[in-house]
Design a protein around this motif. Structure first.
Motif, PDB file in Angstrom:
ATOM      1  N   ARG A 147      59.433 112.584  11.498  1.00  0.00           N
ATOM      2  CA  ARG A 147      59.884 113.007  10.167  1.00  0.00           C
ATOM      3  C   ARG A 147      61.115 112.256   9.652  1.00  0.00           C
ATOM      4  O   ARG A 147      61.709 112.675   8.673  1.00  0.00           O
ATOM      5  CB  ARG A 147      60.167 114.493  10.186  1.00  0.00           C
ATOM      6  N   ILE A 148      61.464 111.153  10.331  1.00  0.00           N
ATOM      7  CA  ILE A 148      62.602 110.350   9.895  1.00  0.00           C
ATOM      8  C   ILE A 148      62.201 108.884   9.863  1.00  0.00           C
ATOM      9  O   ILE A 148      61.190 108.499  10.447  1.00  0.00           O
ATOM     10  CB  ILE A 148      63.819 110.543  10.829  1.00  0.00           C
ATOM     11  N   SER A 149      63.009 108.075   9.203  1.00  0.00           N
ATOM     12  CA  SER A 149      62.634 106.667   9.099  1.00  0.00           C
ATOM     13  C   SER A 149      62.865 105.924  10.410  1.00  0.00           C
ATOM     14  O   SER A 149      62.045 105.103  10.806  1.00  0.00           O
ATOM     15  CB  SER A 149      63.379 105.984   7.955  1.00  0.00           C
ATOM     16  N   GLU A 150      63.981 106.199  11.096  1.00  0.00           N
ATOM     17  CA  GLU A 150      64.220 105.563  12.378  1.00  0.00           C
ATOM     18  C   GLU A 150      65.338 106.273  13.128  1.00  0.00           C
ATOM     19  O   GLU A 150      66.129 107.009  12.537  1.00  0.00           O
ATOM     20  CB  GLU A 150      64.539 104.071  12.228  1.00  0.00           C
ATOM     21  N   LEU A 151      65.362 106.050  14.445  1.00  0.00           N
ATOM     22  CA  LEU A 151      66.395 106.602  15.326  1.00  0.00           C
ATOM     23  C   LEU A 151      66.929 105.483  16.205  1.00  0.00           C
ATOM     24  O   LEU A 151      66.194 104.563  16.569  1.00  0.00           O
ATOM     25  CB  LEU A 151      65.814 107.677  16.252  1.00  0.00           C
ATOM     26  N   LEU A 181      58.540 104.810  13.404  1.00  0.00           N
ATOM     27  CA  LEU A 181      57.081 104.714  13.321  1.00  0.00           C
ATOM     28  C   LEU A 181      56.692 103.811  12.166  1.00  0.00           C
ATOM     29  O   LEU A 181      57.304 103.867  11.088  1.00  0.00           O
ATOM     30  CB  LEU A 181      56.455 106.096  13.092  1.00  0.00           C
ATOM     31  N   THR A 182      55.683 102.999  12.355  1.00  0.00           N
ATOM     32  CA  THR A 182      55.115 102.212  11.264  1.00  0.00           C
ATOM     33  C   THR A 182      54.163 103.121  10.470  1.00  0.00           C
ATOM     34  O   THR A 182      53.871 104.243  10.902  1.00  0.00           O
ATOM     35  CB  THR A 182      54.324 101.012  11.821  1.00  0.00           C
ATOM     36  N   GLU A 183      53.664 102.639   9.357  1.00  0.00           N
ATOM     37  CA  GLU A 183      52.656 103.429   8.616  1.00  0.00           C
ATOM     38  C   GLU A 183      51.439 103.676   9.496  1.00  0.00           C
ATOM     39  O   GLU A 183      50.897 104.777   9.519  1.00  0.00           O
ATOM     40  CB  GLU A 183      52.237 102.700   7.333  1.00  0.00           C
ATOM     41  N   LYS A 184      51.034 102.638  10.227  1.00  0.00           N
ATOM     42  CA  LYS A 184      49.903 102.780  11.155  1.00  0.00           C
ATOM     43  C   LYS A 184      50.236 103.829  12.218  1.00  0.00           C
ATOM     44  O   LYS A 184      49.391 104.646  12.580  1.00  0.00           O
ATOM     45  CB  LYS A 184      49.612 101.431  11.812  1.00  0.00           C
ATOM     46  N   GLY A 185      51.469 103.815  12.698  1.00  0.00           N
ATOM     47  CA  GLY A 185      51.898 104.769  13.708  1.00  0.00           C
ATOM     48  C   GLY A 185      51.898 106.200  13.191  1.00  0.00           C
ATOM     49  O   GLY A 185      51.478 107.126  13.888  1.00  0.00           O
ATOM     50  N   ARG A 186      52.376 106.385  11.966  1.00  0.00           N
ATOM     51  CA  ARG A 186      52.379 107.736  11.363  1.00  0.00           C
ATOM     52  C   ARG A 186      50.951 108.253  11.204  1.00  0.00           C
ATOM     53  O   ARG A 186      50.658 109.396  11.525  1.00  0.00           O
ATOM     54  CB  ARG A 186      53.084 107.730  10.016  1.00  0.00           C
ATOM     55  N   ALA A 187      50.069 107.394  10.713  1.00  0.00           N
ATOM     56  CA  ALA A 187      48.673 107.807  10.532  1.00  0.00           C
ATOM     57  C   ALA A 187      48.026 108.123  11.889  1.00  0.00           C
ATOM     58  O   ALA A 187      47.311 109.118  12.027  1.00  0.00           O
ATOM     59  CB  ALA A 187      47.887 106.711   9.803  1.00  0.00           C
ATOM     60  N   ALA A 188      48.305 107.283  12.885  1.00  0.00           N
ATOM     61  CA  ALA A 188      47.735 107.504  14.214  1.00  0.00           C
ATOM     62  C   ALA A 188      48.267 108.800  14.823  1.00  0.00           C
ATOM     63  O   ALA A 188      47.511 109.570  15.425  1.00  0.00           O
ATOM     64  CB  ALA A 188      48.036 106.323  15.125  1.00  0.00           C
ATOM     65  N   LEU A 189      49.563 109.062  14.658  1.00  0.00           N
ATOM     66  CA  LEU A 189      50.143 110.290  15.200  1.00  0.00           C
ATOM     67  C   LEU A 189      49.552 111.510  14.519  1.00  0.00           C
ATOM     68  O   LEU A 189      49.171 112.481  15.182  1.00  0.00           O
ATOM     69  CB  LEU A 189      51.668 110.288  15.049  1.00  0.00           C
ATOM     70  N   GLU A 190      49.451 111.498  13.203  1.00  0.00           N
ATOM     71  CA  GLU A 190      48.886 112.645  12.487  1.00  0.00           C
ATOM     72  C   GLU A 190      47.432 112.883  12.888  1.00  0.00           C
ATOM     73  O   GLU A 190      47.008 114.022  13.084  1.00  0.00           O
ATOM     74  CB  GLU A 190      49.019 112.468  10.973  1.00  0.00           C
TER      75      GLU A 190
END
Length: 111
Positions: free
Chosen positions: A27-31, A81-90
């Protein structure tokens, strides 16, 4: 939120450490690397190894930046997370939900 592609089980994300990394950055852009390491109680070697797997799969991005508080040459590493990463996680979380509810089989994205 289920992604447009629907529930998809993802073997790369499913590893407990990688799932926790993805969930932490969800839920954040980066850590910053040390925040992830300390929050999850991981060694540098374990975190680095798992970030490499996620990065090689295109699921996370990493960038290095100088810290104004440091007097040495070490840099801070930021992870997101990349956009691909966000989609894959969801998709993976939706697949886990379906599995837990017994409402159907989710596809597997591993080859």
């Amino acid at each position: 939120m289920i992604p447009a592609s629907g529930p998809l089980f993802n073997e790369v994300i499913h590893s407990p450490v990688r799932l926790r990394i993805c969930a932490l950055t969800r839920r954040i852009s980066e850590l910053e690397y040390a925040v992830i390491r300390d929050t999850l109680g991981l060694s540098d070697a374990n975190l680095s190894k798992n970030l490499k797997v996620l990065s090689d799969a295109g699921l996370v991005s990493m960038r290095k930046e100088s810290s104004p508080e440091r007097t040495d040459a070490r840099k801070l590493t930021w992870v997101g997370l990349t956009e691909k990463g966000r989609a894959a996680l969801e998709g993976h979380l939706a697949a886990l939900s379906q599995i837990a509810e017994g409402t159907g089989e989710a596809g597997d994205t591993s080859d």
